[in-house]
Design an enzyme around this catalytic site. Sequence first.
Site, short mmCIF file in Angstrom:
data_model
loop_
_atom_site.label_atom_id
_atom_site.label_comp_id
_atom_site.label_asym_id
_atom_site.label_seq_id
_atom_site.Cartn_x
_atom_site.Cartn_y
_atom_site.Cartn_z
CB CYS A 1 37.59 76.48 70.60
SG CYS A 1 38.19 78.05 70.08
CD GLU B 1 33.87 72.83 66.65
OE1 GLU B 1 33.51 74.44 66.64
OE2 GLU B 1 34.94 71.70 66.62
CG HIS C 1 36.17 76.24 67.01
ND1 HIS C 1 35.45 76.30 67.05
CD2 HIS C 1 37.29 77.17 66.62
CE1 HIS C 1 35.05 77.09 67.90
NE2 HIS C 1 36.85 77.81 67.02
#
Length: 197
Positions: free
Chosen positions: A84, A177, A175
């Site tokens: 990002c 994660e 994202h």
Amino acid sequence: MQAGVIAVQGDVAEHAAAVESAAAAHGEPADVVEVRDAGIVPDCDVLLMPGGESTTISRLIRREGIDEELRDHVAAGKPVLATCAGLIVCSRDAKDDRVDALGLVDASVDRNAFGRQKDSFEAKVPVTGLDEPFHAVFIRAPLIDEVGEGVETLATVDGRPVAVRDGPVVATAFHPELTDDPRVHDLAFFPEREVVA
């Protein structure tokens, strides 16, 4: 393996957990360190550049002298995963004078091109190198609007690149994660090995 998370701003704990999970799948321990000052990056085998606010990240890594260490890391062929805002900072052209782009990914990027916070979305995205689509979370996501000749597009949404690889750097508009799936971290840091689900 020593993994450094650029921790001046952004999703630090989530990335740490994901890289630890990816390393464990290959039977390797991961020592995760937070990078807020110069002098830590040279000891890292892999780096993560999280999301956050790209203008702030850019300013802080330049102020702390981390920017040149990042360039040296990539020049040495060591892996980086940029997500990002990390993608924006690592790009060749962020199309914003407030962002001092590092030029680690030969791509131009439009900040917040997918819209504002309310336009955030999730999608199952096929990713080159992964057997099954990845559940991608897009939050105020940038758009990769142009890639250089040597850049591999790993994933697209509506025909637009959302994940690319440029040498040792994997960069995503989403994202990875924010899921329990470490496969994108695995793809970035263990590219020569089979990605473990």
